[in-house]
Write an enzyme that holds these catalytic residues in place. Structure first.
Site, PDB file in Angstrom:
ATOM      1  N   ASP A 152       0.601 -11.574   6.609  1.00 56.03           N
ATOM      2  CA  ASP A 152       1.134 -10.715   5.542  1.00 56.03           C
ATOM      3  C   ASP A 152       2.473 -10.100   5.964  1.00 56.03           C
ATOM      4  O   ASP A 152       3.150  -9.491   5.140  1.00 56.03           O
ATOM      5  CB  ASP A 152       0.143  -9.608   5.176  1.00 56.03           C
ATOM      6  CG  ASP A 152      -0.332  -8.823   6.383  1.00 56.03           C
ATOM      7  OD1 ASP A 152      -0.920  -9.438   7.281  1.00 56.03           O
ATOM      8  OD2 ASP A 152      -0.098  -7.608   6.439  1.00 56.03           O
ATOM      9  N   ASN A 153       2.832 -10.259   7.219  1.00 55.35           N
ATOM     10  CA  ASN A 153       4.123  -9.741   7.685  1.00 55.35           C
ATOM     11  C   ASN A 153       5.138 -10.864   7.898  1.00 55.35           C
ATOM     12  O   ASN A 153       6.190 -10.641   8.493  1.00 55.35           O
ATOM     13  CB  ASN A 153       3.952  -8.964   8.991  1.00 55.35           C
ATOM     14  CG  ASN A 153       3.176  -7.668   8.778  1.00 55.35           C
ATOM     15  OD1 ASN A 153       3.134  -7.144   7.667  1.00 55.35           O
ATOM     16  ND2 ASN A 153       2.566  -7.155   9.823  1.00 55.35           N
ATOM     17  N   LYS A 206      10.017   1.891   0.919  1.00 53.12           N
ATOM     18  CA  LYS A 206       8.806   1.986   1.745  1.00 53.12           C
ATOM     19  C   LYS A 206       8.484   3.452   2.017  1.00 53.12           C
ATOM     20  O   LYS A 206       9.363   4.203   2.435  1.00 53.12           O
ATOM     21  CB  LYS A 206       9.060   1.240   3.060  1.00 53.12           C
ATOM     22  CG  LYS A 206       7.835   0.982   3.900  1.00 53.12           C
ATOM     23  CD  LYS A 206       8.153  -0.082   4.953  1.00 53.12           C
ATOM     24  CE  LYS A 206       7.009  -0.310   5.907  1.00 53.12           C
ATOM     25  NZ  LYS A 206       7.333  -1.400   6.846  1.00 53.12           N
ATOM     26  N   ASP A 266       8.839  -6.648   8.182  1.00 55.06           N
ATOM     27  CA  ASP A 266       7.808  -5.638   8.431  1.00 55.06           C
ATOM     28  C   ASP A 266       7.774  -5.212   9.902  1.00 55.06           C
ATOM     29  O   ASP A 266       7.059  -5.775  10.718  1.00 55.06           O
ATOM     30  CB  ASP A 266       6.429  -6.147   7.996  1.00 55.06           C
ATOM     31  CG  ASP A 266       6.055  -5.549   6.655  1.00 55.06           C
ATOM     32  OD1 ASP A 266       6.958  -5.038   5.960  1.00 55.06           O
ATOM     33  OD2 ASP A 266       4.863  -5.580   6.298  1.00 55.06           O
ATOM     34  N   GLY A 317       0.810  -1.212   0.000  1.00 49.83           N
ATOM     35  CA  GLY A 317       0.000   0.000   0.000  1.00 49.83           C
ATOM     36  C   GLY A 317       0.843   1.262   0.000  1.00 49.83           C
ATOM     37  O   GLY A 317       0.350   2.355  -0.260  1.00 49.83           O
TER      38      GLY A 317
HETATM   39  P1  AMP Z   1       1.313  -3.119   8.139  1.00 49.65           P
HETATM   40  O1  AMP Z   1       0.437  -3.219   9.354  1.00 49.65           O
HETATM   41  O2  AMP Z   1       2.248  -1.953   8.149  1.00 49.65           O
HETATM   42  O3  AMP Z   1       1.997  -4.400   7.846  1.00 49.65           O
HETATM   43  O4  AMP Z   1       0.338  -2.816   6.931  1.00 49.65           O
HETATM   44  C1  AMP Z   1      -0.792  -3.591   6.602  1.00 49.65           C
HETATM   45  C2  AMP Z   1      -1.288  -3.199   5.228  1.00 49.65           C
HETATM   46  O5  AMP Z   1      -1.650  -1.825   5.222  1.00 49.65           O
HETATM   47  C3  AMP Z   1      -0.271  -3.376   4.124  1.00 49.65           C
HETATM   48  O6  AMP Z   1      -0.964  -3.799   2.983  1.00 49.65           O
HETATM   49  C4  AMP Z   1       0.310  -1.994   3.962  1.00 49.65           C
HETATM   50  O7  AMP Z   1       0.826  -1.768   2.679  1.00 49.65           O
HETATM   51  C5  AMP Z   1      -0.907  -1.117   4.229  1.00 49.65           C
HETATM   52  N1  AMP Z   1      -0.526   0.200   4.758  1.00 49.65           N
HETATM   53  C6  AMP Z   1      -0.013   0.491   5.952  1.00 49.65           C
HETATM   54  N2  AMP Z   1       0.193   1.821   6.097  1.00 49.65           N
HETATM   55  C7  AMP Z   1      -0.213   2.389   4.945  1.00 49.65           C
HETATM   56  C8  AMP Z   1      -0.270   3.739   4.450  1.00 49.65           C
HETATM   57  N3  AMP Z   1       0.122   4.774   5.186  1.00 49.65           N
HETATM   58  N4  AMP Z   1      -0.748   3.932   3.211  1.00 49.65           N
HETATM   59  C9  AMP Z   1      -1.173   2.899   2.453  1.00 49.65           C
HETATM   60  N5  AMP Z   1      -1.159   1.628   2.852  1.00 49.65           N
HETATM   61  C10 AMP Z   1      -0.687   1.361   4.071  1.00 49.65           C
HETATM   62 MG    MG Z   2       2.973  -5.309   6.568  1.00 49.50          MG
END
Ligand code: AMP
Ligand code: MG
EC number: 2.7.7.-
Length: 487
Positions: free
Chosen positions: A252-253, A113, A262, A92
Site C-alpha cells: 500500500d506504500n 496528509k 509514503d 485514513g
Molecule cells: P502507513 O503505515 O502510514 O502507510 O499507514 C497505513 C494505513 O494506516 C493507511 O491506510 C493510513 O491511512 C492509516 N493511518 C496511519 N496513521 C493514521 C492515523 N493517524 N489516522 C488514521 N489512519 C491512519
Molecule cells: Mg501508507
C-alpha cells in the site's frame, strides 16, 4: 506565475466515482502557520513562491479553506503489510484534494496528509504530527534533489491542535504532490474484493493517464506492467546506491509510478551497514537495507497476482524476471559512476562488493567516503581515506585495484574525473540526526532550522559556504536514533 486562486483543476480520479473514493471534507487545524514551503514544488504548480507567506496559503493547506473546484476524496485501497494481506486500508488521514494541471500540461495530485478522519481511519485519529510531516517534507524534496524518483512536498503547516502519540504532540499537515496516488494496493483491493469491472476501470485509468505509450503495444496491460517493473528496479537501484532505507515497503506504500512514496521511519545510512533496519517495529528485518532489493520483487509479484485477470501468468512471470537483471544493471552503473568510472569491466561488481564489505567491517560513513574519494587524485584520496578502515591490509589491496582501475578507465583529466564524481556523490544527505535537530527546534516554534536544512538539501552536490555542519558524521547521540513508527 499564478496566484493561489488561479490554479486549474481537473479531478480525473474523483470522477471514477464512489467505488474508488469517498467525499470527505478536511477537518481544520487550530492556529495554522507555515512551517516550510518548497519553491521548487511551488514551481510545479506555476505558483509564485511569494504566496507561501500569505495567510490564505496556510488556511488552504490546513483545511480551513478549499478551492471551489477542489473535490476532496479519501481513496480506498488494501495491501500486503509485512507480508500479510490487509483487506481494508485506504486514506485514513489523507485526502486527495484534487488534480491541478500546470502550464506545461502536467497534472499534479494535491494530497493533504493529516486532514482528519475518513471512513478508512480504522483506529486512527486521522492526524499527522509535526515531526512526521517535517520528515516527509524534507525526505521527498531531498530525494528529488538527489535524482531519486519521489513524490514531492509543497509545504508543512503547523498548528496548536493537540495530537496524542506516545506523548502529546501538535498536529500538522503536509501537502504532497504526485502525478498519481494510485498504489499497488489499489489493484489488490479490487482483485481481492472480486470487483472485476472496477478493476478494469482502474487499469484503464492508469494506462490512459500514466502509461499512454503502452497503448501502442500489442498487449497494453502487459507493457504497462513491464514498465512498472522497470521503474521499480531503477528506483530501488537508486535507493541502494545512495543508502536510502524506506522502512515500510508494504504494497500500500508502493506507487504505481515507481516513485518513492509514503515516508515513515525511513533513514539514510550514516555508516555503511547492509543489515541496517531503520524501522524499529520491524523486528525480523523484513525491510532491512539489503532486503529492499528482494522485497521490491516480492511487491511486484503481489501486484502481478492482482493483474492476473488481465495478463497471462506466464507473461507476468516473464516480466517479473526482468526485475533483478535490470536492478543489477542500474545499480552497477550508478556505483561505477560513484567510483568515477566511465567504462565497464567484468570485475567492477567485485570491486564494489569488496569496498562495501570493508566499509561494513569498519563502520565507514557511506556518503562522505564517496565524496572524499572524488576530492583528489585517486592515489591521494585513498591514502587519506585509509585511516577510516580497521582492516588496513584489506583496504590497501582494494585501493591498489581501484587506482589501477581508474588509470585504465578513460583518458579524461584528473579534474574532469573529480567534477564527474562530485556531480554524483552528494555532500549533504538527510541524516536522521539533522532531521531531529530541525524537528526539535520546530517543536519549540523555531522553523529556521527546517528551512535551512531544506535549502541545503536542495543542492546536495554543491559545496555551500558556511554549511560544513551539515556534512558531518553524526555525533554520538545522533547515531542509531530510534525513529518511532507512530506518525
Ligand atoms: P502507513 O503505515 O502510514 O502507510 O499507514 C497505513 C494505513 O494506516 C493507511 O491506510 C493510513 O491511512 C492509516 N493511518 C496511519 N496513521 C493514521 C492515523 N493517524 N489516522 C488514521 N489512519 C491512519
Ligand atoms: Mg501508507
Amino acid at each position: 506565475m499564478k496566484a493561489l486562486d488561479e490554479l486549474t483543476f481537473d479531478n480525473r480520479f474523483a470522477r471514477l466515482g464512489d467505488a474508488f473514493s469517498t467525499h470527505v471534507l478536511p477537518e481544520p487545524l487550530d492556529e495554522p502557520r507555515l512551517v516550510v514551503a518548497s519553491n521548487a514544488a511551488m514551481a510545479l504548480l506555476d505558483l509564485d513562491p511569494a504566496v507561501a507567506d500569505t495567510p490564505v496559503f496556510a488556511e488552504l493547506f490546513s483545511g480551513h479553506k478549499l478551492w471551489a473546484e477542489a473535490e476532496p476524496r479519501a481513496m480506498v485501497y488494501s495491501g500486503h503489510q509485512f507480508g500479510g494481506y490487509s483487506p481494508q486500508l485506504g486514506d485514513g488521514r489523507g485526502l486527495l484534494l484534487g488534480e491541478v494541471y500546470n502550464a506545461a500540461g502536467e497534472h499534479w495530485d494535491l494530497h493533504l496528509k493529516g486532514a482528519g478522519m475518513t471512513p478508512y481511519s480504522r483506529m486512527g485519529d486521522g492526524r499527522a504530527v509535526l515531526r512526521s510531516s517535517i520528515r516527509e517534507f524534507l525526505a521527498s524534496e531531498a530525494l528529488h534533489a538527489l535524482g531519486i524518483p519521489s513524490s514531492r512536498a509543497l509545504c508543512v503547516i503547523g498548528s496548536s491542535t493537540p495530537v496524542w502519540r506516545e506523548k502529546q504532540e501538535r498536529g500538522a499537515m503536509v501537502l504532497r504532490l504526485a502525478p498519481s496516488h494510485v498504489r499497488f494496493g489499489h489493484f489488490e483491493y479490487f482483485y481481492y474484493t472480486k470487483k472485476p469491472e472496477q478493476q478494469a476501470e482502474l487499469a484503464e485509468h492508469v494506462l490512459n493517464l500514466h502509461y499512454p505509450e503502452c497503448r501502442e503495444q500489442p498487449e497494453p496491460y502487459l507493457a504497462m506492467f513491464r514498465e512498472i517493473v522497470e521503474r521499480n528496479a531503477e528506483m530501488i537501484a537508486k535507493w541502494q546506491a545512495y543508502g536510502f532505507c524506506h522502512g515500510v515497503m508494504n504494497t500500500d506504500n508502493m506507487s504505481i509510478l515507481g516513485i518513492t512514496f509514503d515516508f515513515g521511519p525511513f533513514a539514510f545510512l550514516d555508516d555503511f551497514d547492509a543489515h541496517f533496519i531503520c524501522n524499529h517495529s520491524d523486528h525480523e528485518g523484513r525491510y532491512s537495507f539489503s532486503n529492499q532489493v528482494p522485497i521490491g520483487q516480492w511487491n511486484l509479484s503481489a501486484l502481478a497476482q492482482a493483474l492476473t485477470p488481465f495478463i497471462s501468468v506466464d507473461a507476468l512471470k516473464e516480466a517479473l524476471g526482468l526485475y533483478l537483471p535490470l536492478y543489477q544493471a542500474h545499480y552497477l552503473d550508478l556505483m561505477r559512476r560513484r567510483l568515477g568510472l566511465t567504462t565497464a569491466e567484468d570485475d567492477d561488481q567485485k570491486l564494489v562488493e569488496r569496498l562495501l564489505k570493508l566499509m561494513q567491517n569498519s563502520g565507514v560513513d557511506y556518503t562522505l567516503f564517496f565524496r572524499r574519494l572524488g576530492d583528489e587524485s585517486a592515489a591521494l584520496a585513498v591514502a587519506k581515506l585509509r585511516d577510516d578502515f580497521v582492516d588496513l591490509a584489506g583496504f590497501d589491496a582494494w585501493a591498489e585495484l581501484y587506482t589501477a582501475r581508474v588509470a585504465r578507465d578513460g583518458d579524461d583529466t584528473e579534474e574532469q574525473r573529480r567534477g564527474r564524481m562530485h556531480a554524483v556523490n552528494p555532500l549533504y544527505i538527510l541524516r536522521n540526526y539533522l532531521a531531529q535537530n530541525a524537528i526539535a527546534a520546530a517543536e519549540s516554534g523555531d522553523y529556521s532550522e527546517v528551512r535551512r536544512l531544506h535549502e541545503v538539501l536542495s543542492k546536495p552536490f554543491e559545496e555551500q559556504a558556511g554549511m560544513e555542519q551539515y556534512a558531518q558524521r553524526p555525533p554520538d547521540w545522533g547515531k542509531h536514533l530510534e525513529i518511532s513508527c507512530s506518525s
